[in-house]
Design a protein around this motif. Structure first.
Motif, PDB file in Angstrom:
ATOM      1  N   HIS A 192      32.860 -47.794  63.295  1.00 37.86           N
ATOM      2  CA  HIS A 192      33.654 -49.006  63.523  1.00 37.86           C
ATOM      3  C   HIS A 192      33.621 -49.420  64.995  1.00 37.86           C
ATOM      4  N   ASN A 193      33.516 -48.434  65.875  1.00 38.10           N
ATOM      5  CA  ASN A 193      33.463 -48.716  67.314  1.00 38.10           C
ATOM      6  C   ASN A 193      32.044 -48.909  67.828  1.00 38.10           C
ATOM      7  N   GLY A 194      31.079 -48.863  66.928  1.00 39.58           N
ATOM      8  CA  GLY A 194      29.698 -49.172  67.276  1.00 39.58           C
ATOM      9  C   GLY A 194      28.985 -48.139  68.121  1.00 39.58           C
ATOM     10  N   VAL A 195      29.388 -46.860  68.007  1.00 43.50           N
ATOM     11  CA  VAL A 195      28.772 -45.839  68.860  1.00 43.50           C
ATOM     12  C   VAL A 195      28.222 -44.652  68.064  1.00 43.50           C
ATOM     13  N   PHE A 196      27.946 -44.868  66.778  1.00 39.46           N
ATOM     14  CA  PHE A 196      27.364 -43.784  65.980  1.00 39.46           C
ATOM     15  C   PHE A 196      25.854 -43.798  66.185  1.00 39.46           C
ATOM     16  N   HIS A 197      25.440 -43.198  67.285  1.00 33.75           N
ATOM     17  CA  HIS A 197      24.032 -43.190  67.667  1.00 33.75           C
ATOM     18  C   HIS A 197      23.294 -42.013  67.025  1.00 33.75           C
ATOM     19  N   PRO A 198      21.962 -42.037  67.019  1.00 32.36           N
ATOM     20  CA  PRO A 198      21.180 -40.983  66.358  1.00 32.36           C
ATOM     21  C   PRO A 198      21.371 -39.579  66.929  1.00 32.36           C
ATOM     22  N   ASN A 199      21.865 -39.467  68.158  1.00 31.52           N
ATOM     23  CA  ASN A 199      22.050 -38.150  68.768  1.00 31.52           C
ATOM     24  C   ASN A 199      23.367 -37.482  68.365  1.00 31.52           C
ATOM     25  N   VAL A 200      24.181 -38.142  67.521  1.00 35.78           N
ATOM     26  CA  VAL A 200      25.492 -37.626  67.126  1.00 35.78           C
ATOM     27  C   VAL A 200      25.384 -36.861  65.807  1.00 35.78           C
ATOM     28  N   ARG A 201      25.929 -35.642  65.781  1.00 39.72           N
ATOM     29  CA  ARG A 201      26.001 -34.827  64.569  1.00 39.72           C
ATOM     30  C   ARG A 201      27.451 -34.417  64.346  1.00 39.72           C
ATOM     31  N   VAL A 202      27.905 -34.489  63.097  1.00 34.19           N
ATOM     32  CA  VAL A 202      29.300 -34.183  62.784  1.00 34.19           C
ATOM     33  C   VAL A 202      29.385 -33.020  61.795  1.00 34.19           C
ATOM     34  N   PHE A 203      30.238 -32.039  62.109  1.00 38.37           N
ATOM     35  CA  PHE A 203      30.523 -30.914  61.221  1.00 38.37           C
ATOM     36  C   PHE A 203      32.020 -30.953  60.939  1.00 38.37           C
ATOM     37  N   SER A 204      32.391 -31.208  59.681  1.00 33.25           N
ATOM     38  CA  SER A 204      33.797 -31.445  59.373  1.00 33.25           C
ATOM     39  C   SER A 204      34.046 -31.214  57.888  1.00 33.25           C
ATOM     40  N   ASN A 205      35.238 -31.592  57.439  1.00 37.17           N
ATOM     41  CA  ASN A 205      35.587 -31.513  56.019  1.00 37.17           C
ATOM     42  C   ASN A 205      35.192 -32.817  55.341  1.00 37.17           C
ATOM     43  N   TYR A 206      34.211 -32.729  54.460  1.00 40.16           N
ATOM     44  CA  TYR A 206      33.704 -33.930  53.802  1.00 40.16           C
ATOM     45  C   TYR A 206      34.161 -34.010  52.348  1.00 40.16           C
ATOM     46  N   MET A 207      34.412 -35.228  51.913  1.00 42.81           N
ATOM     47  CA  MET A 207      34.876 -35.481  50.560  1.00 42.81           C
ATOM     48  C   MET A 207      33.716 -35.480  49.564  1.00 42.81           C
ATOM     49  N   GLU A 208      34.046 -35.089  48.354  1.00 41.46           N
ATOM     50  CA  GLU A 208      33.096 -35.165  47.231  1.00 41.46           C
ATOM     51  C   GLU A 208      33.592 -36.251  46.292  1.00 41.46           C
ATOM     52  N   PHE A 209      32.703 -37.180  45.952  1.00 43.89           N
ATOM     53  CA  PHE A 209      33.079 -38.291  45.067  1.00 43.89           C
ATOM     54  C   PHE A 209      32.326 -38.171  43.740  1.00 43.89           C
ATOM     55  N   ASP A 210      32.985 -38.555  42.659  1.00 43.05           N
ATOM     56  CA  ASP A 210      32.335 -38.495  41.357  1.00 43.05           C
ATOM     57  C   ASP A 210      31.439 -39.713  41.149  1.00 43.05           C
ATOM     58  N   LYS A 211      30.876 -39.840  39.964  1.00 44.76           N
ATOM     59  CA  LYS A 211      29.928 -40.922  39.682  1.00 44.76           C
ATOM     60  C   LYS A 211      30.575 -42.302  39.748  1.00 44.76           C
ATOM     61  N   ASN A 212      31.907 -42.338  39.666  1.00 44.43           N
ATOM     62  CA  ASN A 212      32.624 -43.610  39.767  1.00 44.43           C
ATOM     63  C   ASN A 212      33.098 -43.905  41.191  1.00 44.43           C
ATOM     64  N   GLY A 213      32.698 -43.049  42.129  1.00 43.48           N
ATOM     65  CA  GLY A 213      33.081 -43.259  43.515  1.00 43.48           C
ATOM     66  C   GLY A 213      34.505 -42.859  43.834  1.00 43.48           C
ATOM     67  N   LEU A 214      35.089 -41.952  43.039  1.00 38.90           N
ATOM     68  CA  LEU A 214      36.460 -41.510  43.246  1.00 38.90           C
ATOM     69  C   LEU A 214      36.475 -40.089  43.812  1.00 38.90           C
ATOM     70  N   LEU A 215      37.368 -39.838  44.766  1.00 39.23           N
ATOM     71  CA  LEU A 215      37.478 -38.514  45.361  1.00 39.23           C
ATOM     72  C   LEU A 215      37.842 -37.488  44.296  1.00 39.23           C
ATOM     73  N   CYS A 216      37.025 -36.428  44.209  1.00 48.51           N
ATOM     74  CA  CYS A 216      37.289 -35.409  43.187  1.00 48.51           C
ATOM     75  C   CYS A 216      37.437 -34.005  43.781  1.00 48.51           C
ATOM     76  N   SER A 217      36.968 -33.794  45.014  1.00 49.02           N
ATOM     77  CA  SER A 217      37.100 -32.486  45.660  1.00 49.02           C
ATOM     78  C   SER A 217      36.634 -32.600  47.108  1.00 49.02           C
ATOM     79  N   LYS A 219      33.879 -30.755  49.975  1.00 47.39           N
ATOM     80  CA  LYS A 219      32.634 -29.992  50.000  1.00 47.39           C
ATOM     81  C   LYS A 219      32.742 -28.757  50.885  1.00 47.39           C
ATOM     82  N   GLY A 220      32.022 -27.696  50.495  1.00 46.42           N
ATOM     83  CA  GLY A 220      31.796 -26.552  51.362  1.00 46.42           C
ATOM     84  C   GLY A 220      33.039 -25.810  51.810  1.00 46.42           C
ATOM     85  N   GLN A 221      32.871 -25.039  52.892  1.00 42.76           N
ATOM     86  CA  GLN A 221      33.954 -24.225  53.426  1.00 42.76           C
ATOM     87  C   GLN A 221      34.962 -25.070  54.174  1.00 42.76           C
ATOM     88  N   LEU A 222      36.228 -24.755  53.970  1.00 39.41           N
ATOM     89  CA  LEU A 222      37.307 -25.446  54.669  1.00 39.41           C
ATOM     90  C   LEU A 222      37.224 -25.188  56.167  1.00 39.41           C
TER      91      LEU A 222
END
Length: 315
Positions: A192-217, A219-222
């Protein structure tokens, strides 16, 4: 006339050259009232070493919430990536009440209690994050509404973020973000702030969405405040790619952030900068004893930017 005499001219020229180098690379921002250094000489030595090695040997490892984002603005607390979602229209009022009550009354005081060991805190953090994620899953959040929640929030990157992200991009310096927040949300904030450049990598808690695009769980280790080291070690391939970058600028705002770089091999220089945002008096000693540079109630990226400018200047 005296400078035409070689045995006088040469030493004077050398002294002037050294003086020029010292003044040219001075970092006046380190004199800000918000800056505390346990060992200024050691800090200056690390920064000089980083400058000598240049940007090609540097990587930046940073927390996100209250480190790259502001803690407060005009006296009002700014939201974390969790808060952005918790306070949005995507969450029911009942869920908002539950999310707001238990952290403030129980878990946050434990997180920042300097009298407790990390080992004592960890079970409480796991319980806190697990309960919060379970409540979010129950809300059946739509993936395509996350960007709207970010746009409507009061989330703000710290002043100077354009320079920070831009400098790292321009000099091809990797930025690794380790966050106990919500990866999907924080990526939206950066985008949103226009600074997601190719050199940026993020390690965090990511959401899992089902086939309807709804949050269902999730991902991975907390990932919570005190296990970012484990998050780092789960990504050895990422660090192997950075073995030729033995210098690390680390940014955090909690004691748990101090271990974020533990997955990096063959570190030569590491400079730890800690933002002390809250409960300053009672936490100052712990921060000053652990971070190389402590920034008290500083809502800017002025210090990281000044150090990056020094390291990359003339390179």
């Amino acid at each position: 006339m005296i400078f035409h005499i070689p045995w006088i001219y040469v030493p004077v020229r050398n002294v002037l050259a050294i003086w020029h180098q010292l003044t040219k690379y001075e970092i006046p921002e380190l004199k800000k009232p918000s800056v505390i250094m346990r060992d200024r000489g050691r800090v200056e030595e690390i920064i000089r070493n980083m400058h000598g090695a240049g940007p090609g040997a540097l990587q930046v490892i940073s927390d996100f919430d209250m480190t790259l984002t502001r803690f407060a603005f005009n006296g009002k607390r700014c939201p974390t990536s969790h808060n952005i979602l918790d306070n949005s229209s995507l969450i029911s009022e009942d869920c908002k009440a539950k999310l707001a009550n238990f952290p403030k009354s129980h878990y946050y005081p434990i997180e920042i209690d300097s009298s407790l060991s990390v080992e004592d805190k960890v079970p409480h953090m796991v319980e806190w994050w697990t309960q919060a994620h379970d409540l979010l899953v129950q809300q059946r959040i739509k993936k395509d509404q996350l960007a709207k929640a970010v746009r409507e929030s009061d989330a703000m990157l710290r002043d100077g973020y354009e320079v920070f992200f831009g400098s790292l991009k321009d000099h091809s310096i990797p930025l690794l973000i380790f966050s106990a927040g919500l990866g999907d949300i924080l990526e939206e904030v950066i985008e949103h702030n226009g600074v997601f450049h190719p050199n940026v990598r993020v390690f965090s808690n990511y959401m899992e969405f089902d086939k309807n695009g709804l949050l269902c769980s999730f991902k991975g280790q907390l990932i919570h405040t005190f296990n970012k080291r484990e998050g780092a070690l789960l990504n050895p391939d990422q660090f192997e790619q950075l073995q030729d970058r033995p210098n690390i600028l680390l940014l955090g705002d909690s004691m748990g952030d101090l271990t974020m770089a533990d997955g990096v091999q063959n570190v030569q220089n590491i400079l730890r900068i800690g933002y002390l945002n809250d409960k300053v008096e009672e936490r100052r000693d712990a921060y000053v004893g652990s971070y190389d540079i402590v920034l008290e109630k500083d809502e800017t990226l002025d210090i990281p930017n000044a150090i990056l400018r020094y390291i990359t200047e003339g390179k």
